[in-house]
Every structure is written in structure tokens, then in C-alpha cells.
Enzyme design. Sequence first.
Site, short mmCIF file in Angstrom:
data_model
loop_
_atom_site.label_atom_id
_atom_site.label_comp_id
_atom_site.label_asym_id
_atom_site.label_seq_id
_atom_site.Cartn_x
_atom_site.Cartn_y
_atom_site.Cartn_z
N ASP A 200 41.68 73.31 3.85
CA ASP A 200 42.32 72.22 2.88
C ASP A 200 43.01 71.19 3.73
O ASP A 200 42.92 69.86 3.43
CB ASP A 200 42.87 72.90 1.79
CG ASP A 200 43.84 74.02 2.28
OD1 ASP A 200 43.74 74.56 3.41
OD2 ASP A 200 44.69 74.35 1.61
N THR A 226 36.84 77.58 6.15
CA THR A 226 37.76 78.34 6.29
C THR A 226 37.32 79.82 5.76
O THR A 226 36.65 79.91 4.82
CB THR A 226 39.06 78.31 5.50
OG1 THR A 226 39.84 79.36 5.65
CG2 THR A 226 38.99 77.83 3.89
N ASP A 228 39.07 81.75 4.65
CA ASP A 228 39.92 82.21 3.35
C ASP A 228 38.99 81.99 2.04
O ASP A 228 39.48 82.58 1.10
CB ASP A 228 41.05 81.37 3.39
CG ASP A 228 42.11 82.00 4.55
OD1 ASP A 228 41.71 82.95 5.36
OD2 ASP A 228 43.07 81.71 4.68
N TYR A 272 43.39 111.04 6.11
CA TYR A 272 44.02 109.52 6.25
C TYR A 272 43.84 109.03 5.27
O TYR A 272 42.66 108.80 4.53
CB TYR A 272 43.79 109.24 7.48
CG TYR A 272 43.86 109.75 8.50
CD1 TYR A 272 45.27 109.94 8.87
CD2 TYR A 272 43.24 109.97 9.65
CE1 TYR A 272 45.48 110.72 10.40
CE2 TYR A 272 43.46 110.33 11.12
CZ TYR A 272 44.55 110.90 11.22
OH TYR A 272 44.79 111.20 12.36
N GLY A 280 43.26 86.21 4.75
CA GLY A 280 43.44 85.42 3.69
C GLY A 280 44.72 85.10 3.51
O GLY A 280 45.63 85.74 2.93
N GLU A 360 46.56 89.88 3.13
CA GLU A 360 47.54 89.61 4.01
C GLU A 360 48.39 88.76 3.33
O GLU A 360 49.66 88.80 3.47
CB GLU A 360 47.09 89.07 5.33
CG GLU A 360 46.70 87.51 5.08
CD GLU A 360 46.58 87.07 6.62
OE1 GLU A 360 46.96 87.06 7.81
OE2 GLU A 360 46.01 85.83 6.62
N TYR A 567 41.13 88.29 12.91
CA TYR A 567 40.84 87.63 14.02
C TYR A 567 39.25 88.28 14.56
O TYR A 567 38.52 87.14 14.80
CB TYR A 567 41.57 87.72 15.36
CG TYR A 567 43.00 87.05 14.81
CD1 TYR A 567 43.04 85.60 14.61
CD2 TYR A 567 44.10 87.85 14.59
CE1 TYR A 567 44.29 85.31 14.34
CE2 TYR A 567 44.96 87.22 14.27
CZ TYR A 567 45.47 86.13 14.13
OH TYR A 567 46.60 85.56 13.71
N GLY A 569 36.90 89.37 12.40
CA GLY A 569 35.98 88.78 11.58
C GLY A 569 35.73 87.25 11.71
O GLY A 569 34.65 86.66 11.53
P1 FBP Z 1 42.12 78.20 8.53
O1 FBP Z 1 42.72 77.85 6.80
O2 FBP Z 1 42.63 77.36 9.43
O3 FBP Z 1 40.80 78.54 8.40
O4 FBP Z 1 42.71 79.69 8.84
C1 FBP Z 1 42.95 80.67 8.16
C2 FBP Z 1 43.20 81.96 8.84
O5 FBP Z 1 42.14 82.48 9.21
C3 FBP Z 1 43.92 82.74 7.78
O6 FBP Z 1 43.28 83.70 7.34
C4 FBP Z 1 45.07 83.25 8.62
O7 FBP Z 1 46.32 83.90 7.94
C5 FBP Z 1 45.45 82.37 9.56
O8 FBP Z 1 44.29 81.55 9.83
C6 FBP Z 1 45.85 82.83 11.02
O9 FBP Z 1 46.35 81.71 11.66
P2 FBP Z 1 46.52 81.87 13.37
O10 FBP Z 1 45.24 81.53 13.88
O11 FBP Z 1 47.36 80.48 13.48
O12 FBP Z 1 47.06 83.07 13.60
#
Ligand code: FBP
Length: 702
Positions: A200, A226, A228, A272, A280, A360, A567, A569
Site C-alpha cells: 500500500d 504483499t 499481508d 503441548y 500480517g 502478529e 519470513y 512463508g
Molecule cells: P510488506 O507490506 O512490505 O509486503 O511487508 C509485510 C511484512 O511481510 C509483514 O507481514 C511483516 O510485519 C513485515 O513485512 C516485516 O518487515 P521486515 O521485513 O522489515 O522485518
Amino acid sequence: MTEKDLISLETLLEHPDVEKVTHKVNPQLIKRRESIPPHCKVFDCPCTILATRDQYQFEIDSEAARQLPDIINNQVQAVEGVDSPSSEQKSTFGRERAIGVVFSGGPAPGGHNVIAGIYDAATRANPKTRVLGFLMGPDGVIENEYVALTREIVDNYRNLGGFGMIKTGRTKIDSVNKVSSARQTCKDLRLDALVIIGGDDSNTNAAFLAQELKRDGIQVIGVPKTIDGDIQVRDVEGNVLCAMSFGFHTAARAFASEISNLCTDASSDVKYWHICKVMGRVASHLALEVALQTHANLTLIGEELSEYVDYDRIKKAEAQGATDYTAYGMTLRHLSRVICNGVIRRAAVGKNYGVMVIPEGVLEFINEIQTFIIKLNTIIADFNEMHDRPFHLEFQRLEEKLEYLRRLARRSREDDRFTLWNTRDDDLFSDLPIFFQEGLLMERDSHGNFPFSQVETDKVIMGLVQDYLAWLRDQGKYKVGLKRDYYEKTMKKGGLDPFLFGPILFRNFQDGQFLLVKEEIMSLKTLTQELIRGGAIKEGEAIPAAVQTIYKKSEPSFKTQVHFYGYDGRGSDPTWFDCTYTYNLGLTVFSLIANGATGQMASIRNLERDFETWEPIGIPIGPLMHLEERMGKLTLVIEKSTVQVNSASFQVVKNLREKWLAAHPGEDDFRRPGPICLGDLRSEDRPITLALNALGSIPLEE
Ligand code: FBP
């Protein structure tokens, strides 16, 4: 091992089988690189045109109209194929061009295919067209760092995850200097068009650059990326123009595949609770999709928490002629109670294990935390604006940051115009665990976003859950239910009459399938007292061994394993849905460029339907802008799309929640989505959220 099996190290290392099995190019990689995603029919034509679709309208923000006058009146454009183009059409479409592409923000699976689509379409239209990949994200545009893409480079990355081909970065082209450097680069390279593949914020950047570069005749096109899933576009009447950003499906499927494995392990090992935080940053789309894919026992959806209303509180306050604003939105404490309730109910039927999914960004939807985030964003942004050294360099240690906040709180006592951080804020903030205080004060990214991925969201929530469960255990309310058969067998084996002890030990001995030890039995001492009172043993007599065994089995211990899915996924190789979606986005981008569009975002309509119905379009970015508070200032940005509580996908999850909690005797309801593999585009191989949301929205009760 016999002598004849011995082999020298040299021979081993040179053995062709060793070379074969350790070569980095494995059959799976070759298959991916060679797979060709299908393309929409319009792209079969020798050239395409753009047809205006003015039935799709937007509510235009006056500030957006003021700041983006040259692109604000753009309309939705559909890509249409031309079977027999005129010679003029052919020469315009097939003109030699220079196109720059840049990734911006976090990686998302499918990005390489966007570039492959652009490259294929551009070089098919004119083999002399150059596609330049800017390196390391927007910095590459600002600093004129790029690589001229060749077929070989592009072929190496087809259908592969990550943004490795040209890398990415989070720099924002937002200052006058950065915009002017970016403009200079585009001019120096004689670019016809710049393509920004980003989220965005990056598409917001694309709109401003489109406005800026219009006078130079350089087009700017955005692509919705993204994991997200929070770039979703509808027109003013709710028609879906972009159902989902690319990368979402893959990330959700990758998380779901791992989390489903945990469901299998948890229900085998039965000891567990697996706490799975999934990425997200703000919206909970990924968590929602993971819930639908796996049927994990508990899934939190941030957007639902902020919609929560405590009607009892409201009534109580109303009775006293007051309004209780804290009744709106869920508090952290209340949330921990909801989780504990699920844990206890499962334990009562012998399932002292489970899988829980936490988005998150969930804390952003908890009122008390959101208030802190907004206030601290403003404080940090104000500080940075007024001082040479940024907040995080000036105050490097937590204690220094806290001292600065205390100073602000003191100032609020002396000057009642200063209300940003008052003594109450400071007191509440001091009550938070230190690691969370540190988290909330972390450096914001260049867009002013709060770095949720670095905060131990799960730790904040699970800390409260642990405390409350411990209290419930002390109260005798948290017990593990024991199978009746097991109880009877154990007692008989110990030479005891299960029917004599049963009513003394259990609160549901009469009809329970899983027997629950009475609440008042909370320790060996209280157990002894109950046994004496019930006449099962005499004063001074020891608790029979079989009863001790039963009691121990009923004692719960809440053991957790914490996982973070993000990271991994984000770096996954794309699903076939994302491969196809992104390749067609790339083809769409070229059609937009070849037909002179600027300030548009490429999109594909009907993603939830059969591939034959997919429709490539361009969405005007300017009209998507609205004013939002960022780093303490009202700023024009594209609105993030969060989970709608009236959406079909959320309502399905909400209504199947009880089934998936499975707080009943018998099997859990886990679903196995399996790993990501290349395949054909079957209906089940796309986001479940999409398929459900296409069915409509549910009217909400007042
Ligand atoms: P984008 O909005 O740039 O696509 O990134 C989203 C994201 O993957 C989020 O889900 C996560 O909180 C953030 O990136 C992590 O950012 P960084 O790579 O700077 O740790």
C-alpha cells in the site's frame, strides 16, 4: 562394511552421484523454471488496447485531488485484445521502450513472475525493448543502480520465490531530494515507464511519482504486492477490482502447511499447546486463511477484538447515568480470559494440548495498546522533526527513553495544553513488562509503521494466559478430564472399588464420559481431606497409590511451544495460483504501459472464479488515496484493507470456531492442506478466503 565398500575421499567427492545429488539445481527447481503459467486470452492477440470502464467509480478525497491533479481523474481500464491491429496501433504498441522495474517492501512469492510477464510481453512486442531491474528496492532508483535484465536472468527465476533477482528494500521516495534523484535516474536512463511492485505504501509512492513524472512523459505503474493481503480494492458500490495482493496465497499456504504438521504432532504427543504467531503487520487476513486451511483449535482475529462490545458494562454504566467507553473493544486481560476458557474446556475432555494461531498485528486491535502505539508514533515523529539526531540515536537505552517519557509526563502536569503523554499514560506504561516497553519504543520503518514482527506479541498475551491459568489451577478449575475406562481400570488394578471412590473424587461421576476431579481437590492435602470426609480412608491413612495416580493425571501443566511463521512463508516458492496471477499481472503491466497509462495499478478481476473469466485491468491509484495519521501527521495513503467482520470468510470461521476448538470427546477437526506444489489451477488451489468472500457479506445485527 566389507573392504570392497571402502572408497577414498577423493573418489567419493568426484563421484558423479555425489555431484548429482548435491548440485544446487535439482529436478524440482528445473520443473519450476520450465513451467509456463497460462495467460489470459487477451494476451494471445498481437496487440492490446485499454477500454475505459466508467461504471466503476470512487469517492475522491479532496486532498488527493489537490495533490494529484494529473492522475486523479483516471478511470478503471480493461485490457482488450486486438486481433487485427491497424499499422498505427501496431507501431505504437510495438515501439522500442525502456522499462524500469523495482521491488519495494517485504518480499512476496510471485514477484519474479511479474517481471517475467513484463519481460515476455515487452520483448514480444519489440525485441529491442530494454527492461532494467533497479537493485535493492527504491534505493536503486534513487541511486541509479540497476541491472539490464536478459532472458537468461529472467529464466533463472521463473516461478521461484523471493525477490532475489534484483533484491528489495524499504526506502520511501518521499522527500523532495529523493523524488528529484529518482526523476533524474528515470531521465538519465531515458525510461518510458517505471513499474513499482509493492504494498500500500509503495503504491502510494507510485501515485506521487506518476504525478511528478507526468510532465517528463514517464509513466508509472503499480503492482499490488504483499503477503499481508491488505491491498484489496472495491469501487464505491462494492464491486471487487482487486480481491487480493499477490503472495498472500503462498504465504498462507506455507504457514498452513507447517501449522497443520503441528496439529498432527500435537494430537499425537498430546502434551503441548503450540502457539503460532503468523505475519500480517496489521490485518489478520493471513491468520484467517490459516484458520480455514488448518482448522487450528483457536485463532485470534484482531479486527474482531476491536469490534467487541461488553454490553454488561454498558448496562451497568447506564444504570448509573454514565457511559463506559472502556466497554468498547477487548482488553488484553479479557482476551487472555477467552483463551484460557478454550484451554480449560479442551483439558476437561482430556485434551490438554492444542494449536493456537495469533496474528502478529493483533495488539494493534487492543484498545489500550493501540493508544500507546499512536501516542508513541507521534512522540517519536515529533522528536525526529525537531532534532538533528533521531529519537533512537539520541536515546539508545530503554532507561533513557523512559526518562524522556517521564519528562513529557511532568510537562503535562505543568502545562495543560500538553496532553500527548500524561502521568496516567506513564504509570500504565511502567506496568507493562520491560520487553514489551522496549518493543513499543522500537524504531519505526521509513513509512512510520510499527515493527510488529519484532515484538513478542505472543509473549505479551501468553504471559497473561499463563498467570490466569495458574490462578485457575489453584482454584481447582483447570483440570484434565480422565477417561472413565482409564479410571476404572486403574482403580481395579490397585484393588480399589471405582464406584466407592468415584463420587468422592469427581464432580461428574454420574454421567461424565471424561471425569473431572472436584474443584475443592486442589492438592494432596485437600485430596486426603475429601477422602476422609467421604469415608474412603481413615484419619492418618495414606492416599492409596491408584488414587494418587488418578489425581496426578488430572493435574494440568500448561506447556507451550512458540513458533513464528513469517519470513519462511514470505520466501516460499509460489503456489501455482500465485505463479499464474503474477505472470498475468506482468502481462497486464506491459499492456498498460504500451497504451500510455500512468498512475494505474495492474490488477486481475475474478480471481476467485475459473481462470477463463480472469480479466486484466488497470485501477486508478489516485482515487484510492485518503488521509491517515502517519508519524503524527495527516498523510495521503492508500487505505489498508482489514478483515471485515461481516465478510463470509470471517463469519464461516466464527461459526465453525466451536467445532474446531473440539472441546468434546473424540477427534479434533484438523484439516491437512499439504505442502505447496506446482499443479493446475483447480478451484481448491486458491485462497479459501477469496472463494468464501465471493459468496457475499452477512448483514450484521445492530
Ligand atoms: P510488506 O507490506 O512490505 O509486503 O511487508 C509485510 C511484512 O511481510 C509483514 O507481514 C511483516 O510485519 C513485515 O513485512 C516485516 O518487515 P521486515 O521485513 O522489515 O522485518
